[in-house]
Write an enzyme that holds these catalytic residues in place. Structure first.
Site, PDB file in Angstrom:
ATOM      1  N   LYS A 197      -1.402  -4.507  -3.277  1.00  0.00           N
ATOM      2  CA  LYS A 197      -2.716  -4.818  -2.722  1.00  0.00           C
ATOM      3  C   LYS A 197      -3.223  -6.076  -3.405  1.00  0.00           C
ATOM      4  O   LYS A 197      -3.336  -6.128  -4.626  1.00  0.00           O
ATOM      5  CB  LYS A 197      -3.668  -3.652  -2.957  1.00  0.00           C
ATOM      6  CG  LYS A 197      -5.082  -3.952  -2.502  1.00  0.00           C
ATOM      7  CD  LYS A 197      -5.948  -2.719  -2.556  1.00  0.00           C
ATOM      8  CE  LYS A 197      -7.377  -3.053  -2.162  1.00  0.00           C
ATOM      9  NZ  LYS A 197      -8.239  -1.880  -2.189  1.00  0.00           N
ATOM     10  N   LYS A 250      -1.008  -4.864   1.633  1.00  0.00           N
ATOM     11  CA  LYS A 250      -2.352  -5.136   2.152  1.00  0.00           C
ATOM     12  C   LYS A 250      -2.877  -6.428   1.570  1.00  0.00           C
ATOM     13  O   LYS A 250      -2.768  -6.606   0.364  1.00  0.00           O
ATOM     14  CB  LYS A 250      -3.250  -3.969   1.749  1.00  0.00           C
ATOM     15  CG  LYS A 250      -4.703  -4.129   2.097  1.00  0.00           C
ATOM     16  CD  LYS A 250      -5.468  -2.953   1.568  1.00  0.00           C
ATOM     17  CE  LYS A 250      -6.943  -3.187   1.831  1.00  0.00           C
ATOM     18  NZ  LYS A 250      -7.764  -2.250   1.141  1.00  0.00           N
TER      19      LYS A 250
HETATM   20  C1  PBG Z   1     -11.348  -0.067  -1.724  1.00  0.00           C
HETATM   21  C2  PBG Z   1     -10.775  -0.626  -0.483  1.00  0.00           C
HETATM   22  C3  PBG Z   1     -10.981  -1.916   0.033  1.00  0.00           C
HETATM   23  C4  PBG Z   1     -10.359  -1.945   1.288  1.00  0.00           C
HETATM   24  C5  PBG Z   1      -9.759  -0.692   1.479  1.00  0.00           C
HETATM   25  N1  PBG Z   1     -10.002   0.112   0.370  1.00  0.00           N
HETATM   26  C6  PBG Z   1     -11.782  -3.045  -0.470  1.00  0.00           C
HETATM   27  C7  PBG Z   1     -11.490  -3.631  -1.770  1.00  0.00           C
HETATM   28  O1  PBG Z   1     -10.468  -3.352  -2.402  1.00  0.00           O
HETATM   29  O2  PBG Z   1     -12.327  -4.392  -2.221  1.00  0.00           O
HETATM   30  C8  PBG Z   1     -10.380  -3.123   2.215  1.00  0.00           C
HETATM   31  C9  PBG Z   1     -10.102  -2.809   3.660  1.00  0.00           C
HETATM   32  C10 PBG Z   1     -10.482  -3.886   4.613  1.00  0.00           C
HETATM   33  O3  PBG Z   1     -10.903  -5.008   4.250  1.00  0.00           O
HETATM   34  O4  PBG Z   1     -10.360  -3.612   5.819  1.00  0.00           O
HETATM   35  N2  PBG Z   1     -10.552   0.185  -2.777  1.00  0.00           N
END
Ligand code: PBG
Length: 325
Positions: A197, A250
């Site tokens: 991520k 992601k």
């Molecule tokens: C939180 C999380 C996030 C997303 C999914 N889970 C945001 C982040 O890490 O700041 C982002 C999903 C999206 O932008 O569609 N842990």
């Protein structure tokens, strides 16, 4: 001419036969936002997406399931007064997520319910982990956070979640969560790990939707540097070794090479998350009439599948399932 590649493109029938990648509703996971109120709200930062009441969520998830979508993933909006530095609300058995999981599983037993495991919606600091400040420096604590994540995952499993999806990027959390689940008899609960991520600007609209942006600092000490791909493979292999069932990359569209590299390095299923910023770029451009929404959405998802993703989390899931229908 001996080679005429156009022969394999000459009709819809021939193109169907030679098509290398297919997308079905069965490949899609539908992310849903919800809040504790009784009304269903529109999200300004994400046109076309709702912030659902539990009742609205059950209805929306049911429609998605009827269209052939096998799974949803839940994101709660937590009121400011329930947030705290220790994020205790995240393992409240009467909290919004466990209530929603129970409602979904009783209304749609065949729908897989996935929960997000991270502290940012619950944390008064807006970070995915527990924050400590020393001398003006903000530190996101790893091992203390993992303990809380285990309690959160357990709480979701007890409510009936089919899978938990740690999105926090702390080290060692997959093994710890696996251990905590197994100890309590939740061996069947899967772990869909956000293995790679990235610290991405594409999450902006999501943080707007959940009011969960970090109050201070950024997420670069735990989420990955967008410049790196070998590190993604390392993270993926670590999570596989720790017992993850599915590995996620992601965002998706700007990270197709990462999806391909992770796909090459593991036999586990690979998921990719087409995040809020990717959604919004298509939505806004289509709304202005500059792009054809349906065609661009299908092409973006074909690219993600072609790169090697078995399944895709996308806010377009319901539309896509209808178009494929
Ligand atoms: C939180 C999380 C996030 C997303 C999914 N889970 C945001 C982040 O890490 O700041 C982002 C999903 C999206 O932008 O569609 N842990």
């Amino acid at each position: 001419m001996q080679q005429r590649p156009r022969r394999n493109r000459k009709s819809p029938a021939v193109r169907a036969l030679v098509r290398e990648t297919v997308l079905t509703p069965g490949d899609l996971i539908y992310p849903l936002f919800m809040h504790g109120g009784d009304d269903d709200q529109l999200i300004d930062s994400m046109p076309g997406c709702g912030r659902w009441s539990v009742e609205g969520l059950v209805r929306e998830a049911g429609e998605a399931h009827a269209l052939g979508i096998p799974a949803v993933v839940l994101f709660p909006v937590v009121p400011e007064d329930a947030k705290s530095p220790g994020a205790e609300e995240c393992y409240n058995p009467d909290g919004l997520v466990p209530r929603a999981v129970r409602a979904l599983k009783s209304a749609h037993p065949g729908l897989a319910v996935i929960t997000d495991v991270a502290l940012d919606p619950y944390n008064s600091d807006g970070h995915d982990g527990i924050v400590r400040r020393s001398g003006g420096e903000l530190e996101v604590l790893n091992d203390e956070t993992v303990e809380v994540l285990c309690r959160q995952a357990l709480c979701h499993a007890q409510a009936g979640a089919d899978m938990v999806a740690p999105s926090d990027m702390m080290d060692g959390r997959v093994a710890a969560i696996r251990g905590a689940l197994d100890e309590e008899g939740h061996e069947p609960v899967s772990i869909l790990s956000y293995a790679a991520k990235y610290a991405s600007a594409y999450y902006g609209p999501f943080r707007g939707a959940l009011e969960s942006a970090p109050k201070e600092g950024d997420k670069k000490t735990y989420q990955m540097d967008p410049a790196n791909v070998r590190e993604a493979v390392r993270e993926a292999l670590l999570d596989e070794g720790e017992g993850a069932d599915i590995l996620m990359v992601k965002p998706a569209g700007p990270y197709l090479d990462v999806i391909a590299a992770v796909r090459e390095s593991t036999a586990l299923p690979v998921a990719a998350y087409q995040v809020s910023g990717e959604y919004l770029m298509i939505k806004c451009t289509a709304a202005s009439g500059w792009l054809e929404e349906r065609a661009v959405v299908m092409e973006s998802l074909a690219g993600i599948r072609r790169a090697g993703a078995d399944m895709i989390l996308t806010y377009f899931a319901k539309d896509v399932a209808k178009w494929l229908g």
